[in-house]
Design a protein around this motif. Structure first.
Motif, PDB file in Angstrom:
ATOM      1  N   THR A  86      -2.039 -19.630  -6.819  1.00 53.41           N
ATOM      2  CA  THR A  86      -1.630 -21.033  -6.864  1.00 53.41           C
ATOM      3  C   THR A  86      -0.193 -21.194  -6.402  1.00 53.41           C
ATOM      4  OG1 THR A  86      -3.115 -21.325  -8.762  1.00 53.41           O
ATOM      5  CG2 THR A  86      -1.525 -23.075  -8.339  1.00 53.41           C
TER       6      THR A  86
ATOM      7  N   PHE B 235      -8.699 -25.856  -5.810  1.00 51.13           N
ATOM      8  CA  PHE B 235      -8.726 -26.266  -7.213  1.00 51.13           C
ATOM      9  C   PHE B 235     -10.139 -26.566  -7.733  1.00 51.13           C
ATOM     10  CE2 PHE B 235      -4.136 -26.853  -6.617  1.00 51.13           C
ATOM     11  CZ  PHE B 235      -3.684 -26.201  -7.753  1.00 51.13           C
TER      12      PHE B 235
ATOM     13  N   THR C 128     -11.509 -24.529 -10.859  1.00 50.48           N
ATOM     14  CA  THR C 128     -12.070 -25.187 -12.040  1.00 50.48           C
ATOM     15  C   THR C 128     -13.448 -24.633 -12.363  1.00 50.48           C
ATOM     16  OG1 THR C 128     -10.837 -27.216 -11.548  1.00 50.48           O
ATOM     17  CG2 THR C 128     -12.722 -27.416 -13.033  1.00 50.48           C
TER      18      THR C 128
ATOM     19  N   GLY D   9      -2.112 -23.233 -13.426  1.00 52.65           N
ATOM     20  CA  GLY D   9      -1.564 -24.447 -12.829  1.00 52.65           C
ATOM     21  C   GLY D   9      -0.058 -24.402 -12.667  1.00 52.65           C
TER      22      GLY D   9
ATOM     23  N   HIS E 244      -2.454 -30.929 -16.582  1.00 56.82           N
ATOM     24  CA  HIS E 244      -3.276 -29.719 -16.561  1.00 56.82           C
ATOM     25  C   HIS E 244      -4.058 -29.567 -17.866  1.00 56.82           C
ATOM     26  CE1 HIS E 244      -1.486 -28.611 -12.868  1.00 56.82           C
ATOM     27  NE2 HIS E 244      -0.347 -28.154 -13.337  1.00 56.82           N
TER      28      HIS E 244
ATOM     29  N   SER F 224      -7.507 -32.368 -16.303  1.00 58.72           N
ATOM     30  CA  SER F 224      -8.094 -31.204 -15.631  1.00 58.72           C
ATOM     31  C   SER F 224      -9.057 -30.454 -16.551  1.00 58.72           C
ATOM     32  CB  SER F 224      -6.985 -30.260 -15.144  1.00 58.72           C
ATOM     33  OG  SER F 224      -6.189 -30.894 -14.162  1.00 58.72           O
TER      34      SER F 224
END
Length: 436
Positions: A34, A136, A140, A160, A353, A357
């Motif tokens: 990331t 992403f 996830t 994140g 996050h 998320s």
């Protein structure tokens, strides 16, 4: 010899959660991934002023280049999430990273292929968006299948935090590279590091057999898990799903506008300020803020607080309070105050996050990648409009206040929607099991 379908399903199904050592190894690796994703993504905003001087771009043209990333980014979100649900998010991430790392490394070459600098840079940013758009949603999907529910918020917040690490690294090292070697060196730096990361993951965490099997499954279009069918109608009949999508749209749009325009804001408003200060400090603050939000979220849930209460609290910080500090940015002429307000706004946005998320994983863990892809597609589309509109507002009004007011309005629309309609019960199950 091709493995039988049953064996393929056993090998590639995402039902087995990581052991603790595996979780630690993958969490660290994905944190770095990331980080490098944002190194590559934030290279252009750092270089915009220098490139505008070299190529003669005005604010509107610079806004086109900055926003063109999101034109591609919005097109592959759903695809990335669905592929992550089918073949494993780690494989999708590795394949896409090898491509976006290469594109980043050759960006300076593309800029000088012809006199049509604007067209070539716009094309490269669209292509970059297409390749990074899968990240992403695939992440996830991966975490929803491999990480325990009680640890998801903290794990997601750690991974994140790589977005802040990456922006920080590009801000710190990039500012020095920009001063010493020119804007081209920033693209070489971020692209080269990404390709090294790809080699490490391929060499130590994934086998060639895994990748070949994944590609074979895609080529033959055969299902590999019971989650490959997405309950479209069931999902989008739920107000909670729409609340999650709208909230993610608002969070993404606000973040992308600030990410794209803050470097230019500081360079034009405070031309004598050191670039490493305003390119580093906000992201340095955001890292512990992201980790704290994940720890706080999981701690409150383990203490017995309802999941939806915690998610809404996180969104109140991530969208509501952060927008207050964004508003303050438009009403100060002090460099120190501007750095403080920018740092507070960016730092508080990391609470998303542990809010929206993770809420998407609460709602539909069986197809979290797909649903996050839908939500992030909406956010990317809003990013296209938001970043372009930001450039238009600045160019036509000559004031940065309108930009920060715009960020605050978008943030609070998303927050109000989530506070009213947000839920944390699963909605991807049949009606007889929805209340479990």
């Amino acid at each position: 010899m091709q493995p039988p379908p049953d064996e393929a399903r056993r090998d590639m199904a995402g039902d087995t959660q990581w052991s603790r050592p595996e979780c630690q190894a993958w969490t660290g690796t994905l944190l770095l991934g990331t980080c490098l994703l944002y190194c590559a993504r934030s290279s252009m905003p750092i270089c915009t002023v220098s490139m505008s001087q070299d190529f003669g771009w005005n604010k509107k043209e610079a806004g086109i280049v900055l926003s063109s990333f999101f034109w591609g980014y919005c097109l592959t979100q759903v695809v990335g999430g669905h592929l992550g649900d089918r073949i494993g998010g780690e494989k999708v991430i590795l394949l896409s990273a090898s491509a976006w790392g290469s594109i980043t490394a050759i960006t300076p070459l593309l800029a000088h292929l012809s006199s049509a600098h604007l067209a070539f840079m716009t094309f490269s940013r669209i292509l970059m968006g297409l390749l990074q758009g899968v990240y992403f949603p695939a992440l996830t999907s991966l975490l929803s299948q491999k990480v325990r529910e009680s640890e998801r918020a903290f794990t997601y917040s750690i991974v994140g935090a790589g977005s802040q690490f990456g922006t920080l690294l590009t801000g710190a090292v990039g500012s020095l590279l920009l001063e010493w070697y020119g804007w081209q060196s920033i693209f070489y730096f971020s692209g080269g590091l990404t390709l090294l990361w790809v080699w490490y993951v391929y060499r130590y965490l994934l086998s060639e057999k895994d990748l070949i099997l994944a590609l074979g499954v895609l080529a033959q279009s055969r299902p590999v898990s019971r989650y490959s069918r997405v309950p479209w109608r069931r999902l989008f009949r739920k107000p909670a799903v729409w609340a999650a999508v709208i909230s993610q749209l608002s969070a993404a749009c606000s973040f992308f506008v600030l990410l794209s325009w803050l470097p230019t804001f500081f360079e034009e408003t405070f031309p004598d300020a050191k670039g490493w200060i305003f390119n580093v400090v906000p992201w340095l603050v955001a890292i512990p803020a992201s980790l704290f939000s994940g720890f706080l979220s999981d701690h409150l849930i383990n203490q017995g607080y309802r999941a939806i209460t915690v998610r809404k609290l996180m969104q109140g910080m991530g969208l509501g309070l952060s927008s207050v500090f964004a508003l303050c940015l438009g009403h100060t002429s002090s460099f120190c105050e501007s750095v403080v307000f920018a740092s507070a706004s960016i730092g508080l946005q990391t609470f998303n996050h542990s809010g929206i998320s993770v809420n998407i994983q609460d709602l539909a863990p069986s197809c979290a990648g797909f649903l996050f892809g839908v939500a992030n597609t909406a956010g990317a589309l809003a990013g296209v409009v938001g970043v372009c509109l930001g450039g238009y507002l600045i160019e036509t009004t000559g004031s940065w206040t309108c930009l920060f007011n715009f960020v605050a309005v978008i943030s609070n629309l998303g927050l109000c929607t989530f506070l009213v309609f947000g839920q944390a019960q699963r909605v991807d199950l049949s009606s007889t099991h929805e209340d479990l």
